[in-house]
Enzyme design. Structure first.
Site, mmCIF file in Angstrom:
data_model
loop_
_atom_site.group_PDB
_atom_site.id
_atom_site.type_symbol
_atom_site.label_atom_id
_atom_site.label_comp_id
_atom_site.label_asym_id
_atom_site.label_seq_id
_atom_site.Cartn_x
_atom_site.Cartn_y
_atom_site.Cartn_z
ATOM 1 N N CYS A 1 19.182 -30.450 5.651
ATOM 2 C CA CYS A 1 19.957 -29.266 5.286
ATOM 3 C C CYS A 1 20.185 -29.386 3.788
ATOM 4 O O CYS A 1 20.962 -30.223 3.341
ATOM 5 C CB CYS A 1 21.298 -29.182 6.018
ATOM 6 N N CYS B 1 24.059 -28.298 2.897
ATOM 7 C CA CYS B 1 25.209 -29.124 3.273
ATOM 8 C C CYS B 1 24.807 -30.160 4.309
ATOM 9 O O CYS B 1 24.166 -31.140 3.962
ATOM 10 C CB CYS B 1 26.372 -28.251 3.750
ATOM 11 N N SER B 2 25.145 -29.951 5.570
ATOM 12 C CA SER B 2 24.880 -31.007 6.550
ATOM 13 C C SER B 2 24.557 -30.425 7.923
ATOM 14 O O SER B 2 24.827 -31.057 8.935
ATOM 15 C CB SER B 2 26.091 -31.923 6.653
ATOM 16 N N CYS B 3 23.995 -29.209 7.967
ATOM 17 C CA CYS B 3 23.669 -28.591 9.252
ATOM 18 C C CYS B 3 22.704 -29.490 10.018
ATOM 19 O O CYS B 3 21.756 -30.024 9.454
ATOM 20 C CB CYS B 3 23.068 -27.203 9.036
HETATM 21 FE FE FE Z 1 24.380 -27.362 6.247
#
Ligand code: FE
Length: 222
Positions: free
Chosen positions: A122, A125-127
């Site tokens: 991602c 961010c951190s998906c």
């Molecule tokens: Fe994300």
């Protein structure tokens, strides 16, 4: 209880030379902690959610681990019909398998083949496919991986010990808040006689992110 160190939510680790009774005693909560408390208390006060809803949701989140994804992969390896459904609609196939999705995300399952190696990231961010893998590892959330997985994926893979031959395409898929990816790794040679459960034990979190392949010498149970 006293202790000399603890891990913070942001992953930092502080050593204390003094014992203390409560985590975070004397530490001012940060911006996001204050904001979270304010929003949570407001939502409860307005009757939009209950404290028990929050507790339950945390329990659901904590129940998700890479072991779930590993079971999905093993099933796909032994059941061609399931694999076809998984590749056609990852979320529907996982739900059929008994894995509930507690959010609005779609799941796209990317099959590794002798010609294509998939890697997920991602960049924003951190998906991450949390319903099937749980929480992402810290490195997945950090900028170096997020940037370099796209700009120099083969170098990143090599740092994980994964050498992708030049004639194999590396495909990087960038997750979003709505669309999450899961890598379906290749079933290693020499596993023809293993049952579904033994196969699942070979499948690691990192293999389902695509930074390593599944190998036979993988430690069972990690
Ligand atoms: Fe994300």
């Amino acid at each position: 209880m006293t202790h000399t160190s603890h891990i913070h939510d942001d992953g930092s680790h502080h050593d204390h030379d003094h014992p203390h009774a409560e985590i975070s005693v004397g530490e001012k909560p940060g911006y996001y902690a204050v904001m979270e408390t304010a929003v949570r208390e407001l939502l409860i006060a307005k009757g939009l959610i209950t404290a028990n809803d929050i507790r339950h949701q945390l329990e659901v989140l904590d129940s998700r681990t890479p072991a779930l994804g590993a079971k999905v992969v093993a099933r796909a390896w032994v059941d061609p019909g399931f694999k076809a459904r998984l590749l056609a609609d990852g979320r529907a196939a996982c739900e059929e398998f008994g894995i509930s999705f507690y959010d609005d995300t779609q799941l796209i399952v990317l099959e590794n083949t002798p010609a294509v190696h998939n890697l997920i990231v991602c960049t924003l961010c951190s998906c991450y496919p949390r319903p099937v893998l749980g929480l992402p590892p810290d490195w997945y959330k950090l900028k170096p991986y997020r940037a370099r997985a796209v700009s120099e994926p083969r170098v990143v893979l090599r740092e994980f010990g994964t050498i992708i031959p030049d004639d194999v395409e590396v495909r990087v898929s960038d997750s979003t808040s709505a669309v999450r990816y899961l890598v379906l790794p290749m079933r290693p040679a020499g596993t023809e006689n293993l049952g579904e459960e033994q196969l699942a034990a070979l499948v690691t979190r990192d293999a389902m992110i695509g930074v390593i392949p599944v190998t036979l010498d993988q430690e069972v149970g990690q």
